[in-house]
Design a protein around this motif. Sequence first.
Motif, PDB file in Angstrom:
ATOM      1  N   LEU A   1       0.797  -1.223   0.000  1.00 41.38           N
ATOM      2  CA  LEU A   1       0.000   0.000   0.000  1.00 41.38           C
ATOM      3  C   LEU A   1       0.832   1.276   0.000  1.00 41.38           C
ATOM      4  O   LEU A   1       0.391   2.305  -0.516  1.00 41.38           O
ATOM      5  N   ARG A   2       2.030   1.240   0.608  1.00 38.43           N
ATOM      6  CA  ARG A   2       2.814   2.472   0.773  1.00 38.43           C
ATOM      7  C   ARG A   2       3.105   3.174  -0.551  1.00 38.43           C
ATOM      8  O   ARG A   2       2.876   4.384  -0.665  1.00 38.43           O
ATOM      9  N   PRO A   3       3.581   2.471  -1.602  1.00 40.77           N
ATOM     10  CA  PRO A   3       3.828   3.188  -2.871  1.00 40.77           C
ATOM     11  C   PRO A   3       2.552   3.792  -3.447  1.00 40.77           C
ATOM     12  O   PRO A   3       2.588   4.884  -4.019  1.00 40.77           O
ATOM     13  N   ASP A   4       1.428   3.082  -3.291  1.00 46.70           N
ATOM     14  CA  ASP A   4       0.160   3.603  -3.811  1.00 46.70           C
ATOM     15  C   ASP A   4      -0.252   4.867  -3.064  1.00 46.70           C
ATOM     16  O   ASP A   4      -0.728   5.833  -3.677  1.00 46.70           O
ATOM     17  N   ILE A   5      -0.074   4.868  -1.748  1.00 47.02           N
ATOM     18  CA  ILE A   5      -0.454   6.032  -0.942  1.00 47.02           C
ATOM     19  C   ILE A   5       0.391   7.236  -1.327  1.00 47.02           C
ATOM     20  O   ILE A   5      -0.124   8.356  -1.489  1.00 47.02           O
ATOM     21  N   LEU A   6       1.692   7.036  -1.495  1.00 43.97           N
ATOM     22  CA  LEU A   6       2.572   8.142  -1.883  1.00 43.97           C
ATOM     23  C   LEU A   6       2.202   8.665  -3.272  1.00 43.97           C
ATOM     24  O   LEU A   6       2.204   9.886  -3.506  1.00 43.97           O
ATOM     25  N   LEU A   7       1.880   7.751  -4.187  1.00 45.27           N
ATOM     26  CA  LEU A   7       1.480   8.169  -5.534  1.00 45.27           C
ATOM     27  C   LEU A   7       0.152   8.932  -5.484  1.00 45.27           C
ATOM     28  O   LEU A   7      -0.031   9.928  -6.196  1.00 45.27           O
ATOM     29  N   GLN A   8      -0.758   8.473  -4.629  1.00 43.96           N
ATOM     30  CA  GLN A   8      -2.037   9.168  -4.479  1.00 43.96           C
ATOM     31  C   GLN A   8      -1.826  10.585  -3.954  1.00 43.96           C
ATOM     32  O   GLN A   8      -2.489  11.524  -4.401  1.00 43.96           O
ATOM     33  N   HIS A   9      -0.912  10.745  -2.999  1.00 52.11           N
ATOM     34  CA  HIS A   9      -0.609  12.093  -2.497  1.00 52.11           C
ATOM     35  C   HIS A   9      -0.188  13.004  -3.648  1.00 52.11           C
ATOM     36  O   HIS A   9      -0.631  14.155  -3.755  1.00 52.11           O
ATOM     37  N   LYS A  10       0.695  12.490  -4.505  1.00 52.53           N
ATOM     38  CA  LYS A  10       1.180  13.308  -5.616  1.00 52.53           C
ATOM     39  C   LYS A  10       0.048  13.639  -6.589  1.00 52.53           C
ATOM     40  O   LYS A  10      -0.080  14.787  -7.042  1.00 52.53           O
ATOM     41  N   ARG A  11      -0.766  12.665  -6.904  1.00 55.11           N
ATOM     42  CA  ARG A  11      -1.850  12.897  -7.858  1.00 55.11           C
ATOM     43  C   ARG A  11      -2.880  13.870  -7.283  1.00 55.11           C
ATOM     44  O   ARG A  11      -3.430  14.709  -8.014  1.00 55.11           O
ATOM     45  N   MET A  12      -3.145  13.764  -5.985  1.00 60.19           N
ATOM     46  CA  MET A  12      -4.083  14.704  -5.360  1.00 60.19           C
ATOM     47  C   MET A  12      -3.501  16.113  -5.357  1.00 60.19           C
ATOM     48  O   MET A  12      -4.219  17.094  -5.556  1.00 60.19           O
ATOM     49  N   ASP A  13      -2.200  16.224  -5.126  1.00 60.36           N
ATOM     50  CA  ASP A  13      -1.548  17.537  -5.185  1.00 60.36           C
ATOM     51  C   ASP A  13      -1.663  18.129  -6.588  1.00 60.36           C
ATOM     52  O   ASP A  13      -1.951  19.322  -6.756  1.00 60.36           O
TER      53      ASP A  13
END
Length: 405
Positions: free
Chosen positions: A94-106
């Motif tokens: 999950l960690r890589p997905d969460i970090l990628l989601q942060h970037k996409r939301m930004d």
Amino acid sequence: MTDSLLAPAPGFDQPIAMLKHCHDKIRKQLATLQKLLEHLPRHGADASAQQAAQAVQKYFNTAAHIHHADEEIDLLPMLDATATGADLETVRRLRPDILLQHKRMDDAWHIIDAQLDKISNGTGSELAPDAVNTFVQMYTAHMEIEEGHIAPMAKRLFNAHQMQVLGEAMQRRRGIAPAGGTSNDNTVGGIALADLRMDYGRASLSEEDTLGDPIAQFGKWFDEAMKAQVNEPNAMSVATVGSDGRPASRIVLIKQFDARGFTWYTNYDSQKGRQLAQNPHAALLFFWPELERQVRIEGRVERTSAEESDTYFYSRPVKSQLAAIASQQSAPIGSRGEMEENYAAVERANDPAAGSKPQRPAHWGGYRLVPERVEFWQGRASRFHDRIVYSLQADGSWTKGRIQP
């Protein structure tokens, strides 16, 4: 009716509940954003719309980034260091997905933020429904993942000390210093200095966690220190040794790092300048206690080119330029008053009204440490720390390996 029936907000002694409380605030702002989407076609950018836009901007431009840093810098690395078995597999999935989601939301937020700017000041009323709906859906799904997997796991696995470490990190990120004591007679808050210690437990560091190049790895850690709002992450200790064999160290600010090395600027006639002229080798140390990390860098030192020194000198505030000219760094002087007189004289001689401007003195410029050994240190529990060392080889390549704490 009194407000005693209202549930109080959790404190930093309940960091997981505090993170859930942040999610509740995000949901509130998302709801405001959706209401604004409905409000604008009927009322335009009226006072209510401006107030709503400003509130949403204030949250997602500041608090949301802090919340993401809580997860990226503290929560997820702590879980990675603590979890085992199926839990560890879940974290690492999950960690890589969460970090990628942060970037996409930004990225999605930047589009909305630009539109909210105009609504906030009443100069526009356009808010793209597709952008808003996508942003809301992304955040909603993201929070469901964290609340369904990450938060319950942290509550189950973290011990009381880890909860304290996480809560205090969150406090510092928000500019709230955890309570501390004062020192007196080798005690701090009534505790003898010999007994004063803090166990580490925020993260781990393995060979697989580190990049192949130490400069790239330093850049990764430096970026994380910036996101964690470490106090002066660019401050480093510079240790030098002159011909007498006696070491000296001091704190300076790094101004650049790249494939060539680590650069700072100073007076070439200072103590460190004289020592480097005698022995062109030095050791740098970055210490980021908020992340329980330090980086040690050793290598030879060279001067930057005159062009590089000029570029940085003229980028400095004029008063800093004048100070560099007026001060004979490390040389004795009788009083502060004499220093002020020297500065005033330099200021008069470089009066812009008279058509003059400061010129970089020949004794002031940059040094670059070309690394030969770089160590990344991550604090761990019971002083059983992680230490990964890079060593420069004769062919210019780097090897890395673990050394014992």
